[in-house]
Scaffold this motif. Structure first.
Motif, PDB file in Angstrom:
ATOM      1  N   MET A 112       0.952  -1.167  -0.020  1.00  0.00           N
ATOM      2  CA  MET A 112       0.125   0.003   0.093  1.00  0.00           C
ATOM      3  C   MET A 112       0.850   1.346  -0.086  1.00  0.00           C
ATOM      4  N   SER A 113       0.690   2.240  -0.777  1.00  0.00           N
ATOM      5  CA  SER A 113       1.399   3.458  -0.857  1.00  0.00           C
ATOM      6  C   SER A 113       1.273   4.244   0.319  1.00  0.00           C
ATOM      7  N   GLU A 114       2.392   4.951   0.776  1.00  0.00           N
ATOM      8  CA  GLU A 114       2.462   5.711   1.734  1.00  0.00           C
ATOM      9  C   GLU A 114       1.621   6.869   1.639  1.00  0.00           C
ATOM     10  N   ARG A 115       1.269   7.201   2.889  1.00  0.00           N
ATOM     11  CA  ARG A 115       0.328   8.602   2.920  1.00  0.00           C
ATOM     12  C   ARG A 115       1.171   9.792   2.950  1.00  0.00           C
ATOM     13  N   GLU A 116       0.690  10.839   2.227  1.00  0.00           N
ATOM     14  CA  GLU A 116       1.005  12.021   2.308  1.00  0.00           C
ATOM     15  C   GLU A 116       0.866  12.829   3.867  1.00  0.00           C
ATOM     16  N   SER A 117       1.817  13.787   4.010  1.00  0.00           N
ATOM     17  CA  SER A 117       1.612  14.310   5.382  1.00  0.00           C
ATOM     18  C   SER A 117       1.664  15.677   5.374  1.00  0.00           C
ATOM     19  N   MET A 118       0.929  16.506   6.059  1.00  0.00           N
ATOM     20  CA  MET A 118       0.840  17.849   6.289  1.00  0.00           C
ATOM     21  C   MET A 118       1.021  18.439   7.657  1.00  0.00           C
ATOM     22  N   PRO A 119       2.137  19.219   7.885  1.00  0.00           N
ATOM     23  CA  PRO A 119       2.181  19.522   9.515  1.00  0.00           C
ATOM     24  C   PRO A 119       1.629  20.915   9.924  1.00  0.00           C
ATOM     25  N   TYR A 120       1.099  20.834  11.004  1.00  0.00           N
ATOM     26  CA  TYR A 120       0.437  22.170  11.830  1.00  0.00           C
ATOM     27  C   TYR A 120       1.023  22.169  13.134  1.00  0.00           C
ATOM     28  N   ASP A 121       0.685  23.216  13.765  1.00  0.00           N
ATOM     29  CA  ASP A 121       0.905  23.494  15.206  1.00  0.00           C
ATOM     30  C   ASP A 121      -0.321  22.891  15.928  1.00  0.00           C
ATOM     31  N   VAL A 122      -1.558  23.111  15.500  1.00  0.00           N
ATOM     32  CA  VAL A 122      -2.737  22.434  16.013  1.00  0.00           C
ATOM     33  C   VAL A 122      -3.578  21.865  15.158  1.00  0.00           C
ATOM     34  N   VAL A 123      -3.828  20.748  15.438  1.00  0.00           N
ATOM     35  CA  VAL A 123      -5.063  20.173  14.544  1.00  0.00           C
ATOM     36  C   VAL A 123      -6.229  19.937  15.360  1.00  0.00           C
ATOM     37  N   ILE A 124      -7.282  20.327  14.928  1.00  0.00           N
ATOM     38  CA  ILE A 124      -8.747  20.053  15.463  1.00  0.00           C
ATOM     39  C   ILE A 124      -9.677  19.122  14.936  1.00  0.00           C
ATOM     40  N   VAL A 125     -10.023  18.044  15.676  1.00  0.00           N
ATOM     41  CA  VAL A 125     -11.062  17.170  15.038  1.00  0.00           C
ATOM     42  C   VAL A 125     -12.515  17.542  15.200  1.00  0.00           C
ATOM     43  N   GLY A 126     -13.120  18.098  14.301  1.00  0.00           N
ATOM     44  CA  GLY A 126     -14.502  18.546  14.608  1.00  0.00           C
ATOM     45  C   GLY A 126     -14.732  20.020  14.397  1.00  0.00           C
ATOM     46  N   ALA A 127     -15.444  20.481  13.454  1.00  0.00           N
ATOM     47  CA  ALA A 127     -16.015  21.982  13.482  1.00  0.00           C
ATOM     48  C   ALA A 127     -17.310  22.287  14.075  1.00  0.00           C
ATOM     49  N   GLY A 128     -17.489  21.982  15.357  1.00  0.00           N
ATOM     50  CA  GLY A 128     -18.706  22.088  16.068  1.00  0.00           C
ATOM     51  C   GLY A 128     -18.279  23.311  16.820  1.00  0.00           C
ATOM     52  N   PRO A 129     -19.076  23.789  17.925  1.00  0.00           N
ATOM     53  CA  PRO A 129     -18.776  25.041  18.587  1.00  0.00           C
ATOM     54  C   PRO A 129     -17.603  25.057  19.362  1.00  0.00           C
ATOM     55  N   ALA A 130     -17.168  23.893  19.800  1.00  0.00           N
ATOM     56  CA  ALA A 130     -15.775  23.813  20.646  1.00  0.00           C
ATOM     57  C   ALA A 130     -14.705  23.918  19.960  1.00  0.00           C
ATOM     58  N   GLY A 131     -14.779  22.984  18.631  1.00  0.00           N
ATOM     59  CA  GLY A 131     -13.553  23.162  17.859  1.00  0.00           C
ATOM     60  C   GLY A 131     -13.213  24.570  17.237  1.00  0.00           C
ATOM     61  N   LEU A 132     -14.234  25.005  16.571  1.00  0.00           N
ATOM     62  CA  LEU A 132     -14.264  26.274  16.013  1.00  0.00           C
ATOM     63  C   LEU A 132     -13.801  27.352  17.114  1.00  0.00           C
ATOM     64  N   SER A 133     -14.441  27.247  18.070  1.00  0.00           N
ATOM     65  CA  SER A 133     -13.973  28.323  19.049  1.00  0.00           C
ATOM     66  C   SER A 133     -12.778  28.191  19.653  1.00  0.00           C
ATOM     67  N   ALA A 134     -11.961  27.033  19.624  1.00  0.00           N
ATOM     68  CA  ALA A 134     -10.525  26.725  19.995  1.00  0.00           C
ATOM     69  C   ALA A 134      -9.777  27.403  18.652  1.00  0.00           C
ATOM     70  N   ALA A 135     -10.153  27.312  17.512  1.00  0.00           N
ATOM     71  CA  ALA A 135      -9.569  27.723  16.316  1.00  0.00           C
ATOM     72  C   ALA A 135      -9.255  29.089  16.360  1.00  0.00           C
ATOM     73  N   ILE A 136     -10.300  29.784  16.572  1.00  0.00           N
ATOM     74  CA  ILE A 136     -10.456  31.203  16.696  1.00  0.00           C
ATOM     75  C   ILE A 136      -9.572  31.658  17.806  1.00  0.00           C
ATOM     76  N   ARG A 137      -9.705  31.153  18.935  1.00  0.00           N
ATOM     77  CA  ARG A 137      -8.951  31.656  20.032  1.00  0.00           C
ATOM     78  C   ARG A 137      -7.430  31.591  19.999  1.00  0.00           C
TER      79      ARG A 137
END
Length: 546
Positions: free
Chosen positions: A1-26
């Protein structure tokens, strides 16, 4: 199976609900150069968001103080009339306000579609430079060599049900982060793995749940009163706990629904049918008469409260929002606490990154939570649900009311009541009484399949079934033979069927394409034999206004 590509971030948030989006904004407010990515399994932000919703703007006031002048849809309908009905089969009693403490009165709150509020929050986040990827499910947790969380990987796309690769097959992608926030909502499939991995729930009570079913109706203008909020308890529930809501929102629309706590014992109970029966009450029919149902959906609710909140941090990440369970059950609110938890985690991550740290446990988030108004608010009402569960709707509600008044005056109860896992509550069929529900009339009450149609649910039919039965023999011999197949009733979308044909063994049919991602099966199966995992990204309901 082929290797997966990767992308680096400082913070990854799983879920774009009110908690996740508030964390991202803050994060971006405090540190504009910090890279932030939000993954959302729904086809768009808001597609999988379902809530009543009456929202306390306390956290939003802290996050974006000028939100009322920024086009936020929450500003359209302030609550101006708060009612609580105690219902009998044909009548109702209005509970006077003076019997409940002030924090139950909905003063200063708003009613709106939480999905639309999340769409607006996503716009604010993107304006600050947050990258949001809808239609991509976080399917796997990635770990560093030392055991800390490294990030997540999205699910592969284009896999057929038999496991073969279709023409449109695409390998998932790895998202590497210095810190990963899990904002998956109730009973998150990755959060389920994190809790035992890091013993996050070793010092808390089991999480307990409800199922909330919701419909949107367009009603005649003369029956609509924008800003009116109605909650009810009592009929039609008999041997179960829960209640109903009816919120008059903008544009002659009402959001109505029914919540059943999943600690019920009768395997013949159907939360969906209880909602349909509730709508036939004369007082509810007065409001809906001449109206048209336009949407339907369902979602599990974390009801455990203060004593069920797990440890929030682990090496490389944190739990925020309903992944941890911050719902204030008597207030029927969790958006404000979810948002605040995301903000607190964001502040801890920015502090750690500024100090050059990564992949450690954000212990300052745990400390901030324990010193926050979330903690104080949940601790005040920690015994409400257990009291109602133990003593029933009438006596339990009275005792819970006394408890809330005492806590409101600063008289703290010297005890915290315990919870019991919902899946242990079911009686076997030979000890339970059948419930005969009326047939739908097609005017106020409806069947499940026509309801699922209104949820705009869609999954690619030729993909692996995301509702995994661990032991099919156990399912037949116990779930069906001993408990009368409760999955055919607790599921609000008609996913599960027991097919009985003469001369053949009963066959368990899973209509996974109907799944609205409520997670009830993962919670309520008496043997914990059903495991909900994420389907291919973008699948599931597409709620336009829920």
């Amino acid at each position: 199976m082929s290797e997966r590509e990767s992308m680096p971030y400082d913070v990854v948030i799983v879920g774009a609900g009110p908690a996740g989006l508030s964390a991202a904004i803050r994060i971006k407010q405090l540190s504009p150069d910090t890279s932030v990515c939000v993954l959302e399994k729904g086809s768009e932000v808001g597609a999988h968001i379902l809530s009543g919703a009456v929202i306390d703007p306390k956290a939003l006031d802290e996050l974006l103080p000028d939100w009322r002048n920024m086009g936020c849809p929450l500003a359209d309908t302030p609550v101006n009339d708060n009612q609580h009905w105690i219902m009998t089969k044909t009548g109702k009693f209005n509970m006077p306000h003076f019997l409940t403490p002030g924090f139950m009165h909905n003063k200063g709150t708003y009613t709106a579609s939480l999905g639309n509020v999340c769409r607006w929050l996503a716009g604010q986040a993107e304006n600050l430079g947050v990258e949001i990827f809808p239609g991509f499910s976080a399917a796997e947790i990635l770990y560093n060599a030392d055991g800390s969380v490294r990030g997540v990987a999205t699910g592969d796309m284009g896999i057929a049900r038999d496991g073969s690769h279709k023409d449109d097959y695409m390998r998932g992608m790895e998202l590497h982060a210095k810190y990963t926030f899990f904002a998956e909502g109730v009973r998150g499939h990755l959060t389920k793995l994190l809790k035992p991995q890091f013993a996050l729930d070793k010092n808390c009570e089991p999480q307990v749940y409800g199922i909330g079913l919701k419909e949107l109706w367009d009603i005649p203008p003369e029956q609509h009163s924008a800003g009116r909020v109605i909650h009810s308890q009592g009929w039609p529930l008999a041997d179960a706990n829960g209640g109903a809501f009816l919120y008059h929102q903008a544009n002659n629309q009402v959001a109505l629904g029914f919540v059943v706590w999943l600690n019920y014992s009768n395997p013949y109970l159907s939360p969906f049918e209880e909602l349909q029966r509730w709508k036939t009450h004369p007082e509810v029919k007065k409001i809906l008469a001449g109206g048209r149902r336009v949407s339907y959906g369902a979602r599990a609710i974390s009801d455990g409260g203060w004593q069920s909140v797990p440890e929030l941090t682990f090496p490389g990440g944190a739990l925020i929002g309903c992944s941890a369970g911050f719902v204030n059950v008597p207030r029927i609110k969790g958006t404000h606490t979810a948002m605040k938890s995301g903000m607190l985690a964001a502040e801890a991550a920015v502090e750690a990154l500024a100090a050059g740290r990564e992949h450690d446990a954000l212990t300052s988030y745990q400390t901030a939570y324990e010193n926050s108004w979330i903690y104080k608010e949940l601790r005040m009402v920690r015994n409400v649900l257990p009291l109602v569960e133990k003593y029933g709707n009438l006596l339990g509600s009275a005792l819970a009311g006394v408890n809330m008044w005492l806590e409101n005056f600063g008289i703290r109860m010297p005890f915290t009541m315990k919870h019991h896992p919902d899946h242990n509550a079911l009686k076997k069929k030979n000890k339970a009484e059948r419930i005969d529900y009326p047939k739908p009339d097609g005017v106020f009450s409806f069947d499940r399949l026509s309801s699922v149609f209104l949820s705009n649910t869609n999954h690619a039919e030729d993909q692996p079934i995301h509702l995994q039965v661990k032991d099919m023999d156990l399912q037949k011999n116990s779930e069906f033979m001993e408990f009368a197949g409760p999955s055919t009733r607790y599921c609000p979308a008609g996913v599960y069927e027991w097919i009985e044909e003469e001369g053949k063994d009963p066959r368990y049919q899973i209509n996974s394409q109907n799944c609205v991602h409520c997670k009830t099966c993962d919670i309520k199966d008496p043997n914990q034999n059903i495991n909900w995992v994420t389907p291919e990204g973008g699948g599931g309901p597409n709620y336009p206004n829920m």
